[in-house]
Design an enzyme around this catalytic site. Structure first.
Site, PDB file in Angstrom:
ATOM      1  N   LYS A 184       0.942  -1.287  -0.036  1.00 30.76           N
ATOM      2  CA  LYS A 184       0.091   0.014  -0.196  1.00 30.76           C
ATOM      3  C   LYS A 184       0.858   1.132   0.066  1.00 30.76           C
ATOM      4  O   LYS A 184       0.302   2.290  -0.382  1.00 30.76           O
ATOM      5  CB  LYS A 184      -1.075   0.035   1.130  1.00 30.76           C
ATOM      6  CG  LYS A 184      -2.054  -0.748   0.974  1.00 30.76           C
ATOM      7  CD  LYS A 184      -3.192  -0.646   2.059  1.00 30.76           C
ATOM      8  CE  LYS A 184      -4.475  -1.530   1.876  1.00 30.76           C
ATOM      9  NZ  LYS A 184      -5.367  -1.099   2.743  1.00 30.76           N
ATOM     10  N   ASP A 234     -10.605   3.148   0.882  1.00 33.21           N
ATOM     11  CA  ASP A 234     -10.808   2.625   2.486  1.00 33.21           C
ATOM     12  C   ASP A 234     -11.566   3.555   3.086  1.00 33.21           C
ATOM     13  O   ASP A 234     -12.295   3.334   3.954  1.00 33.21           O
ATOM     14  CB  ASP A 234      -9.307   2.292   3.047  1.00 33.21           C
ATOM     15  CG  ASP A 234      -8.921   0.946   2.756  1.00 33.21           C
ATOM     16  OD1 ASP A 234      -9.718  -0.149   2.520  1.00 33.21           O
ATOM     17  OD2 ASP A 234      -7.657   0.773   2.665  1.00 33.21           O
ATOM     18  N   GLY A 270      -5.600   1.520  18.035  1.00 32.14           N
ATOM     19  CA  GLY A 270      -4.670   1.108  17.136  1.00 32.14           C
ATOM     20  C   GLY A 270      -4.116   2.126  16.340  1.00 32.14           C
ATOM     21  O   GLY A 270      -4.944   3.117  16.173  1.00 32.14           O
TER      22      GLY A 270
END
Length: 293
Positions: A73, A109, A134
Protein backbone atom coordinates in the site's frame (compact mmCIF):
# COMPACT_ATOMS: atom_id res chain seq x y z
CA UNK A 1 -22.74 -20.84 -15.42
CA UNK A 2 -19.00 -20.49 -16.06
CA UNK A 3 -17.78 -17.21 -17.44
CA UNK A 4 -16.41 -17.35 -20.96
CA UNK A 5 -13.04 -15.65 -21.15
CA UNK A 6 -11.91 -14.41 -24.56
CA UNK A 7 -9.25 -12.16 -26.03
CA UNK A 8 -11.57 -9.22 -25.36
CA UNK A 9 -12.00 -9.88 -21.63
CA UNK A 10 -10.65 -6.96 -19.61
CA UNK A 11 -8.44 -7.55 -16.58
CA UNK A 12 -8.88 -6.29 -13.03
CA UNK A 13 -7.25 -7.69 -9.91
CA UNK A 14 -5.69 -7.37 -6.51
CA UNK A 15 -1.98 -7.44 -5.65
CA UNK A 16 -0.56 -8.48 -2.32
CA UNK A 17 1.66 -11.03 -0.62
CA UNK A 18 0.06 -13.28 0.42
CA UNK A 19 -3.14 -12.67 -1.54
CA UNK A 20 -4.81 -16.08 -1.86
CA UNK A 21 -7.07 -15.32 1.12
CA UNK A 22 -8.39 -12.11 -0.44
CA UNK A 23 -12.19 -11.91 -0.63
CA UNK A 24 -12.10 -9.22 -3.32
CA UNK A 25 -12.36 -11.66 -6.27
CA UNK A 26 -15.56 -13.17 -4.78
CA UNK A 27 -17.22 -9.78 -4.44
CA UNK A 28 -16.00 -8.15 -7.66
CA UNK A 29 -16.66 -11.12 -9.94
CA UNK A 30 -20.20 -11.36 -8.53
CA UNK A 31 -20.80 -7.71 -9.39
CA UNK A 32 -19.27 -8.08 -12.89
CA UNK A 33 -21.45 -11.14 -13.60
CA UNK A 34 -24.56 -9.30 -12.41
CA UNK A 35 -23.74 -6.35 -14.70
CA UNK A 36 -23.07 -8.73 -17.60
CA UNK A 37 -19.70 -7.14 -18.34
CA UNK A 38 -16.73 -8.79 -20.04
CA UNK A 39 -14.24 -8.33 -17.19
CA UNK A 40 -12.49 -10.73 -14.83
CA UNK A 41 -10.98 -9.90 -11.41
CA UNK A 42 -7.95 -11.99 -10.39
CA UNK A 43 -5.66 -12.25 -7.36
CA UNK A 44 -1.98 -11.63 -8.19
CA UNK A 45 0.56 -12.73 -5.56
CA UNK A 46 3.50 -10.33 -5.97
CA UNK A 47 6.56 -10.40 -3.74
CA UNK A 48 7.91 -6.98 -2.69
CA UNK A 49 11.07 -7.23 -4.82
CA UNK A 50 8.91 -7.88 -7.92
CA UNK A 51 6.54 -4.96 -7.43
CA UNK A 52 8.08 -2.58 -9.96
CA UNK A 53 8.41 -5.14 -12.76
CA UNK A 54 4.87 -6.42 -12.07
CA UNK A 55 3.33 -2.96 -12.39
CA UNK A 56 5.23 -2.40 -15.66
CA UNK A 57 3.90 -5.76 -16.84
CA UNK A 58 0.34 -4.77 -15.93
CA UNK A 59 0.70 -1.68 -18.14
CA UNK A 60 2.09 -3.81 -20.97
CA UNK A 61 -0.79 -6.30 -20.92
CA UNK A 62 -3.48 -3.64 -20.55
CA UNK A 63 -4.76 -4.20 -17.01
CA UNK A 64 -7.61 -1.71 -16.41
CA UNK A 65 -7.11 -1.37 -12.66
CA UNK A 66 -6.22 -3.21 -9.49
CA UNK A 67 -6.50 -3.15 -5.71
CA UNK A 68 -3.45 -3.04 -3.49
CA UNK A 69 -3.21 -4.85 -0.19
CA UNK A 70 -0.48 -5.68 2.35
CA UNK A 71 2.51 -5.18 1.98
CA UNK A 72 2.32 -2.87 -1.07
CA UNK A 73 0.00 0.00 0.00
CA UNK A 74 2.90 2.40 0.59
CA UNK A 75 5.61 0.84 -1.57
CA UNK A 76 3.50 1.35 -4.69
CA UNK A 77 3.31 5.15 -4.35
CA UNK A 78 6.61 6.00 -6.14
CA UNK A 79 5.57 3.77 -9.08
CA UNK A 80 2.42 5.78 -9.84
CA UNK A 81 2.13 8.91 -12.02
CA UNK A 82 -0.54 10.52 -9.91
CA UNK A 83 -2.00 10.11 -6.43
CA UNK A 84 -5.24 11.66 -5.21
CA UNK A 85 -4.94 14.16 -2.32
CA UNK A 86 -6.77 11.71 -0.06
CA UNK A 87 -4.22 8.94 -0.69
CA UNK A 88 -1.38 11.44 -0.24
CA UNK A 89 -2.80 12.50 3.11
CA UNK A 90 -2.89 8.99 4.51
CA UNK A 91 0.24 7.89 2.59
CA UNK A 92 -1.41 4.68 1.36
CA UNK A 93 -2.96 3.52 -1.90
CA UNK A 94 -5.46 0.67 -2.16
CA UNK A 95 -6.89 1.29 -5.64
CA UNK A 96 -5.04 1.96 -8.91
CA UNK A 97 -6.58 2.73 -12.30
CA UNK A 98 -5.14 3.19 -15.78
CA UNK A 99 -5.92 6.67 -17.09
CA UNK A 100 -4.34 8.23 -20.20
CA UNK A 101 -1.64 5.55 -20.25
CA UNK A 102 -0.66 6.34 -16.67
CA UNK A 103 -1.25 4.73 -13.29
CA UNK A 104 -3.39 6.80 -10.92
CA UNK A 105 -3.61 5.79 -7.25
CA UNK A 106 -6.31 6.54 -4.74
CA UNK A 107 -7.64 5.17 -1.47
CA UNK A 108 -11.21 3.87 -1.19
CA UNK A 109 -10.75 2.55 2.37
CA UNK A 110 -11.85 5.94 3.69
CA UNK A 111 -15.01 5.92 1.60
CA UNK A 112 -15.60 2.29 2.62
CA UNK A 113 -15.23 3.12 6.30
CA UNK A 114 -17.53 6.15 6.32
CA UNK A 115 -20.25 4.70 4.04
CA UNK A 116 -22.41 3.16 6.83
CA UNK A 117 -21.91 6.31 8.95
CA UNK A 118 -23.18 8.49 6.09
CA UNK A 119 -26.19 6.35 5.26
CA UNK A 120 -27.65 3.87 7.76
CA UNK A 121 -26.38 5.65 10.89
CA UNK A 122 -26.28 9.20 9.56
CA UNK A 123 -26.21 11.95 12.19
CA UNK A 124 -24.55 15.28 12.89
CA UNK A 125 -21.04 14.25 13.87
CA UNK A 126 -19.79 17.79 14.55
CA UNK A 127 -20.59 17.52 18.27
CA UNK A 128 -19.38 13.92 18.57
CA UNK A 129 -16.23 12.17 19.81
CA UNK A 130 -14.45 9.32 18.01
CA UNK A 131 -12.07 6.95 19.79
CA UNK A 132 -9.85 4.80 17.58
CA UNK A 133 -8.04 1.72 18.90
CA UNK A 134 -4.72 1.09 17.13
CA UNK A 135 -2.27 3.20 15.15
CA UNK A 136 -1.41 1.14 12.08
CA UNK A 137 -2.31 1.62 8.43
CA UNK A 138 -6.04 1.02 8.93
CA UNK A 139 -6.15 3.66 11.67
CA UNK A 140 -4.88 6.22 9.13
CA UNK A 141 -7.91 5.68 6.89
CA UNK A 142 -10.20 5.88 9.94
CA UNK A 143 -8.66 9.18 11.14
CA UNK A 144 -9.10 10.62 7.63
CA UNK A 145 -12.69 9.31 7.52
CA UNK A 146 -13.61 10.77 10.92
CA UNK A 147 -12.08 14.10 9.87
CA UNK A 148 -14.15 14.05 6.69
CA UNK A 149 -17.30 13.39 8.73
CA UNK A 150 -16.41 16.44 10.86
CA UNK A 151 -16.01 14.89 14.33
CA UNK A 152 -15.39 17.43 17.12
CA UNK A 153 -12.71 15.25 18.70
CA UNK A 154 -10.71 12.25 17.44
CA UNK A 155 -8.59 10.24 19.87
CA UNK A 156 -6.12 7.56 18.75
CA UNK A 157 -5.13 4.97 21.35
CA UNK A 158 -2.02 2.79 21.14
CA UNK A 159 0.19 0.76 23.42
CA UNK A 160 3.59 1.97 22.30
CA UNK A 161 4.43 5.65 22.84
CA UNK A 162 7.15 5.63 20.19
CA UNK A 163 4.76 4.27 17.53
CA UNK A 164 2.11 6.79 18.59
CA UNK A 165 4.63 9.62 18.21
CA UNK A 166 5.61 8.30 14.76
CA UNK A 167 1.92 8.11 13.83
CA UNK A 168 1.39 11.73 14.91
CA UNK A 169 4.57 13.01 13.25
CA UNK A 170 3.79 11.28 9.96
CA UNK A 171 0.88 13.73 9.52
CA UNK A 172 2.97 16.80 10.38
CA UNK A 173 2.64 18.37 6.90
CA UNK A 174 -1.06 17.62 6.70
CA UNK A 175 -3.99 19.81 7.80
CA UNK A 176 -5.28 16.68 9.56
CA UNK A 177 -2.47 16.93 12.13
CA UNK A 178 -4.55 19.40 14.17
CA UNK A 179 -7.61 17.18 14.17
CA UNK A 180 -6.62 14.29 16.40
CA UNK A 181 -4.80 13.48 19.62
CA UNK A 182 -2.81 10.36 20.53
CA UNK A 183 -2.95 8.58 23.89
CA UNK A 184 -1.49 5.50 25.50
CA UNK A 185 -3.86 2.70 26.52
CA UNK A 186 -3.83 3.79 30.18
CA UNK A 187 -5.95 6.79 29.18
CA UNK A 188 -8.62 4.65 27.51
CA UNK A 189 -10.94 4.25 30.57
CA UNK A 190 -11.47 8.01 30.79
CA UNK A 191 -12.15 8.33 27.03
CA UNK A 192 -14.70 5.50 26.74
CA UNK A 193 -17.56 7.36 28.50
CA UNK A 194 -17.17 10.18 25.93
CA UNK A 195 -16.94 7.94 22.86
CA UNK A 196 -19.88 8.29 20.47
CA UNK A 197 -17.96 6.17 17.95
CA UNK A 198 -15.47 3.52 19.05
CA UNK A 199 -13.46 1.88 16.27
CA UNK A 200 -11.24 -1.19 16.53
CA UNK A 201 -8.48 -1.10 13.89
CA UNK A 202 -6.33 -3.70 15.71
CA UNK A 203 -6.27 -7.42 14.84
CA UNK A 204 -7.41 -8.33 18.38
CA UNK A 205 -10.38 -10.70 18.16
CA UNK A 206 -9.68 -11.79 14.61
CA UNK A 207 -9.90 -15.45 13.58
CA UNK A 208 -8.43 -17.75 14.94
CA UNK A 209 -8.22 -15.83 18.27
CA UNK A 210 -11.96 -15.34 18.36
CA UNK A 211 -12.26 -15.16 22.16
CA UNK A 212 -10.19 -11.99 22.46
CA UNK A 213 -11.48 -8.44 22.56
CA UNK A 214 -9.58 -5.12 22.60
CA UNK A 215 -11.80 -4.03 25.53
CA UNK A 216 -13.07 -5.66 28.68
CA UNK A 217 -16.81 -6.10 29.31
CA UNK A 218 -16.51 -3.46 32.08
CA UNK A 219 -14.97 -0.95 29.67
CA UNK A 220 -17.64 -1.52 27.03
CA UNK A 221 -20.31 -1.02 29.71
CA UNK A 222 -19.08 2.57 30.08
CA UNK A 223 -19.93 3.56 26.51
CA UNK A 224 -22.56 6.31 26.35
CA UNK A 225 -26.14 5.58 25.21
CA UNK A 226 -26.51 5.60 21.44
CA UNK A 227 -22.82 4.96 20.83
CA UNK A 228 -21.57 2.99 17.81
CA UNK A 229 -18.98 0.22 18.07
CA UNK A 230 -17.26 -0.41 14.73
CA UNK A 231 -14.87 -3.33 14.20
CA UNK A 232 -12.84 -3.47 11.01
CA UNK A 233 -12.53 -7.25 11.44
CA UNK A 234 -15.10 -9.39 9.57
CA UNK A 235 -14.16 -12.93 10.62
CA UNK A 236 -15.71 -13.98 12.99
CA UNK A 237 -18.98 -12.16 12.60
CA UNK A 238 -19.73 -10.68 15.04
CA UNK A 239 -16.46 -10.44 16.94
CA UNK A 240 -16.32 -10.75 20.72
CA UNK A 241 -15.99 -6.95 20.89
CA UNK A 242 -19.20 -6.42 18.89
CA UNK A 243 -21.08 -9.17 20.73
CA UNK A 244 -20.31 -7.44 24.03
CA UNK A 245 -21.24 -4.04 22.58
CA UNK A 246 -24.60 -5.37 21.36
CA UNK A 247 -25.33 -6.74 24.84
CA UNK A 248 -24.89 -3.17 26.11
CA UNK A 249 -27.42 -1.93 23.54
CA UNK A 250 -24.72 -0.28 21.47
CA UNK A 251 -25.00 -0.14 17.65
CA UNK A 252 -22.53 -2.59 16.07
CA UNK A 253 -20.95 -2.34 12.59
CA UNK A 254 -18.53 -5.00 11.34
CA UNK A 255 -15.72 -4.87 8.80
CA UNK A 256 -17.67 -6.69 6.09
CA UNK A 257 -19.56 -3.51 5.27
CA UNK A 258 -16.32 -1.53 4.92
CA UNK A 259 -14.94 -4.27 2.64
CA UNK A 260 -18.06 -4.12 0.45
CA UNK A 261 -18.16 -0.33 0.30
CA UNK A 262 -14.46 0.18 -0.50
CA UNK A 263 -14.97 -2.42 -3.28
CA UNK A 264 -17.98 -0.52 -4.62
CA UNK A 265 -15.96 2.71 -4.66
CA UNK A 266 -13.12 1.00 -6.58
CA UNK A 267 -15.47 -0.55 -9.16
CA UNK A 268 -17.07 2.85 -9.79
CA UNK A 269 -13.63 4.19 -10.76
CA UNK A 270 -12.70 1.24 -13.01
CA UNK A 271 -16.04 0.75 -14.73
CA UNK A 272 -16.98 4.45 -14.82
CA UNK A 273 -20.41 3.44 -13.52
CA UNK A 274 -22.35 4.98 -10.68
CA UNK A 275 -24.92 2.26 -10.06
CA UNK A 276 -23.53 -1.03 -8.83
CA UNK A 277 -25.17 -4.17 -7.39
CA UNK A 278 -24.09 -3.58 -3.78
CA UNK A 279 -26.48 -6.19 -2.38
CA UNK A 280 -25.12 -8.85 -4.78
CA UNK A 281 -21.56 -8.06 -3.60
CA UNK A 282 -22.54 -8.24 0.06
CA UNK A 283 -24.47 -11.49 -0.45
CA UNK A 284 -21.59 -13.10 -2.39
CA UNK A 285 -19.26 -12.42 0.56
CA UNK A 286 -21.75 -13.66 3.15
CA UNK A 287 -22.32 -16.87 1.18
CA UNK A 288 -18.58 -17.36 0.74
CA UNK A 289 -18.01 -16.91 4.47
CA UNK A 290 -20.92 -19.20 5.32
CA UNK A 291 -22.90 -16.32 6.78
CA UNK A 292 -25.96 -16.70 4.55
CA UNK A 293 -29.06 -15.66 6.48
Amino acid sequence: MTKKITGKTKLLGVIGHPVEHSLSPVMHNAAIAQLGLDYIYLPFPIEPHNLEVAIAGFAAVGVVGFNVTIPHKQAIIPLLSEITPLAQTIKAVNTVSRQNNQWVGTNTDIEGFIAPLQTTYKQDWSQKVAVILGNGGAARAVVAGCTQLGFAQIHVIGRNMQRLEEFRNSWSNSPLAEKFQVHQSEELPKLIPQANLLVNTTPIGMYPKVDESPLSVEEIANLPTGAIAYDLIYIPQPTQFLQQAQKQGVIAIDGLEMLVQQGVAALKIWLQQETLPVEVMRQALQNHLGLGE
